[in-house]
Scaffold this motif. Structure first.
Motif, PDB file in Angstrom:
ATOM      1  N   VAL A   1      -6.314  41.622   4.215  1.00  0.00           N
ATOM      2  CA  VAL A   1      -6.972  40.323   4.130  1.00  0.00           C
ATOM      3  C   VAL A   1      -7.534  40.101   2.611  1.00  0.00           C
ATOM      4  N   PHE A   2      -7.393  41.329   1.891  1.00  0.00           N
ATOM      5  CA  PHE A   2      -7.746  41.014   0.407  1.00  0.00           C
ATOM      6  C   PHE A   2      -6.892  42.071  -0.332  1.00  0.00           C
TER       7      PHE A   2
ATOM      8  N   HIS B   1     -11.568  25.337   1.186  1.00  0.00           N
ATOM      9  CA  HIS B   1     -13.104  24.739   0.910  1.00  0.00           C
ATOM     10  C   HIS B   1     -12.805  23.254   0.511  1.00  0.00           C
TER      11      HIS B   1
ATOM     12  N   PHE C   1     -20.537  28.720  -1.191  1.00  0.00           N
ATOM     13  CA  PHE C   1     -20.461  28.227   0.017  1.00  0.00           C
ATOM     14  C   PHE C   1     -21.456  26.897   0.165  1.00  0.00           C
TER      15      PHE C   1
ATOM     16  N   THR D   1     -11.847  43.991   7.344  1.00  0.00           N
ATOM     17  CA  THR D   1     -11.836  44.359   5.958  1.00  0.00           C
ATOM     18  C   THR D   1     -13.052  45.129   5.348  1.00  0.00           C
ATOM     19  N   ASP D   2     -14.135  44.654   5.961  1.00  0.00           N
ATOM     20  CA  ASP D   2     -15.527  45.232   5.367  1.00  0.00           C
ATOM     21  C   ASP D   2     -15.686  46.617   5.875  1.00  0.00           C
TER      22      ASP D   2
ATOM     23  N   VAL E   1     -13.427  32.830   6.453  1.00  0.00           N
ATOM     24  CA  VAL E   1     -14.938  32.811   7.071  1.00  0.00           C
ATOM     25  C   VAL E   1     -15.767  31.610   6.028  1.00  0.00           C
ATOM     26  N   GLY E   2     -15.565  31.815   4.910  1.00  0.00           N
ATOM     27  CA  GLY E   2     -16.290  31.010   3.946  1.00  0.00           C
ATOM     28  C   GLY E   2     -15.946  29.343   4.085  1.00  0.00           C
TER      29      GLY E   2
ATOM     30  N   MET F   1      -4.978  36.983   1.097  1.00  0.00           N
ATOM     31  CA  MET F   1      -4.485  37.627   2.224  1.00  0.00           C
ATOM     32  C   MET F   1      -2.854  38.088   2.180  1.00  0.00           C
TER      33      MET F   1
ATOM     34  N   TYR G   1      -5.624  29.277   7.309  1.00  0.00           N
ATOM     35  CA  TYR G   1      -6.096  30.619   7.663  1.00  0.00           C
ATOM     36  C   TYR G   1      -7.465  30.688   7.903  1.00  0.00           C
ATOM     37  N   PRO G   2      -7.917  31.578   8.876  1.00  0.00           N
ATOM     38  CA  PRO G   2      -9.367  31.243   9.585  1.00  0.00           C
ATOM     39  C   PRO G   2     -10.332  32.097   8.414  1.00  0.00           C
TER      40      PRO G   2
ATOM     41  N   PRO H   1      -9.322  32.610  -3.926  1.00  0.00           N
ATOM     42  CA  PRO H   1      -9.254  31.225  -3.958  1.00  0.00           C
ATOM     43  C   PRO H   1     -10.045  30.433  -3.316  1.00  0.00           C
ATOM     44  N   VAL H   2     -10.575  29.120  -3.436  1.00  0.00           N
ATOM     45  CA  VAL H   2     -11.258  28.204  -2.573  1.00  0.00           C
ATOM     46  C   VAL H   2     -10.685  26.904  -2.065  1.00  0.00           C
ATOM     47  N   GLU H   3      -9.307  27.095  -2.317  1.00  0.00           N
ATOM     48  CA  GLU H   3      -8.660  25.644  -1.872  1.00  0.00           C
ATOM     49  C   GLU H   3      -8.630  25.141  -0.251  1.00  0.00           C
TER      50      GLU H   3
ATOM     51  N   ARG I   1     -19.720  35.172  -4.858  1.00  0.00           N
ATOM     52  CA  ARG I   1     -18.639  34.279  -4.498  1.00  0.00           C
ATOM     53  C   ARG I   1     -19.307  33.529  -3.136  1.00  0.00           C
ATOM     54  N   ALA I   2     -20.337  34.006  -2.299  1.00  0.00           N
ATOM     55  CA  ALA I   2     -20.762  33.508  -1.309  1.00  0.00           C
ATOM     56  C   ALA I   2     -21.633  32.161  -1.661  1.00  0.00           C
TER      57      ALA I   2
END
Ligand code: UD1
Length: 460
Positions: free
Chosen positions: A365-366, A160, A130, A342-343, A201-202, A1, A198-199, A156-158, A126-127
């Protein structure tokens, strides 16, 4: 972000010089002599109807969700995509038996043989990370490699990891592998209150899946609102999970002991639909598309209307996009849903290149998702870039050129630009396109586009 920078005077921004990719110095993997390329003869008018496939991002999460039950699951409306194949490969290494019949995917999850996913596969997508949530919930432990960076950012995945810790998991990262296990003696996660900074998605999806089988109630605050989160919640509920509030910023999950089989149909792909909407607009053509859920396309429809494109809702699952002659530039800032996705940023930037005036595109976002700028400039666009802000000054006409796709949505933007450009455009790096667009050439050709995939040598 990223934070939005102060724009000040647009003309001051864009002194940064961006060089297009030097096609003669590309790595051999990108330039393999027989790697297919897409050759597009621009300026063909499009007309007719485009069928929209199931949502890639939903299906990847639904496939991870299937691990929650030993009774398996049937997912319908599954497109033929490289990412779906990759997710299948990963689930198969975990012991899932998968069979595919057209757009129906049957996942037999009765016998998971390992809790550990291989690096070679997870690093490609990356998905797949999940799945840590559903594996941990089902087996009480999981070992998944960190997904690492990718073309569009560090990712990053912190969020999660912290959420899983709140749910009572012990998480250790060792040599790039996330080892997680439920600390309670019964091997179950424990319901908890989780606030996401942060909201994501993953992270919302990982934690929602993990919480379905936890002991007690979980509340996820500042959850992502994306339609794909709702789709995953709907699958989990069809499997017997107790979830309230998916699609709002507070999701409440009452853990249950076991989930069961479900037969579930994924939502249509809003990003694919938006891509075809922009294809209609940039070629000043009329295209209808279905099935779509118009509410998922609000941000895209509204930007198209601001630009001067007519969008008509024909029914609750069909829209028609009617291109015009005069388009005016708009500003776009990417945001979590329901903000501008963003997509869809790269595809809309392709359209802005031919709108009158200056449009400012801010990617929040990215951090690295503007690599298509250089390639669009190679086609005669006038885009200046500074950090995460691109200023697009419309030009009367794009011109065909050889271009390199740098990520999935960038590849779609280049195809769209090629449809409108004068002469021939050759798009390389099609492995990106194939990750997320099912039969894109066929769908475009059926409505009048002139393009074909070939391994013939390209003019550089
Ligand atoms: C999903 C979509 C992707 C889309 C994105 C944003 C899938 C398979 N992919 O990706 O197509 O572009 O949502 O709509 O559904 N972040 C952190 N820490 C974390 C998690 C995320 O800093 O623990 C950051 C990311 O680096 C990024 C931002 O949050 O900058 C958004 O990421 P996130 O919403 O998590 O995107 P994904 O779920 O990876």
């Amino acid at each position: 972000m990223q934070s939005t920078m102060d724009l000040g005077n647009a003309s001051q921004i864009a002194s940064q010089i961006i060089e297009p990719i030097d096609l003669t110095t590309l790595e051999s993997s990108e330039m393999e002599l027989n790697a297919p390329v897409l050759r597009i003869i621009g300026k063909a008018k499009l007309s007719g109807h485009v069928p929209i496939s199931g949502a890639k991002n939903s299906i990847l999460a639904l496939m991870a969700g299937s691990l929650l039950s030993s009774e398996g699951c049937r997912i319908r409306n599954v497109p033929n995509l490289a990412d779906v194949q990759r997710m299948s490969d990963i689930l198969e290494t975990l012991g899932v038996k998968i069979s595919r019949n057209g757009e129906v995917l049957d996942l037999d999850t009765s016998n998971l043989t390992t809790n550990s996913a291989p690096y070679e596969l997870v690093s490609k997508m990356r998905a797949s990370f999940f799945a840590v949530g559903s594996l941990l919930a089902r087996l009480g432990s999981a070992k998944i490699p960190l997904p690492g960076g990718c073309a569009i950012g560090a990712r990053p995945v912190e969020l999660h990891v912290r959420g899983l810790q709140s749910l009572g998991a012990f998480v250790q990262i060792d040599h790039g592998i996330v080892h997680a296990h439920a600390m309670s003696p019964n091997g179950r996660l424990q319901g908890a209150k989780i606030y996401l900074d942060y909201p994501s998605v993953g992270a919302t999806e990982t934690l929602m899946m993990a919480a379905t089988l936890a002991d007690g109630q979980t509340m996820i605050e500042n959850a992502a609102l994306e339609p794909e989160v709702i789709d995953l919640a709907d699958l989990c509920m069809a499997m017997g999970a107790k979830i309230r509030g998916a699609g709002t910023s507070t999701i409440i999950i009452d853990g249950v002991e076991k989930l069961h089989f479900a037969d579930f149909t994924a939502i249509p792909d809003r990003v694919e639909a938006a891509t075809f909407m922009v294809a209609a607009a940039i070629t000043r053509s009329t295209l209808s598309m279905s099935p779509v859920i118009p509410a998922h396309l609000t941000a895209a429809i509204s930007k198209l209307q601001d630009i001067g494109v007519t969008v008509r809702q024909d029914s609750d699952n069909m829209i028609t996009v009617i291109g015009g002659d005069n388009y005016r530039a708009v500003d776009i800032e990417t945001l979590p849903y329901p903000g501008f996705p963003t997509d869809m940023q790269a595809q809309f930037m392709a359209l802005l290149t031919i709108c009158d005036g200056n449009g400012v595109v801010t990617e929040t976002v990215f951090e690295n998702r503007l690599q298509h700028v250089a390639e669009l400039n190679r086609m005669g666009a006038n885009i200046r870039l500074k950090n995460n802000v691109a200023v697009v000054t419309g030009v009367p006409q794009l011109s065909g050129a050889p271009v390199m796709a740098t990520d999935l949505r960038a590849s779609a933007a280049l195809v769209i630009a090629g449809l409108a450009a004068d002469g021939e455009t050759t798009v390389m790096g099609l492995h990106h396109l194939d990750r997320g667009y099912d039969r894109i050439e066929e769908k475009l050709r059926n409505v009048g586009a002139k393009l074909y995939r070939t391994t013939e040598a390209i003019p550089v």
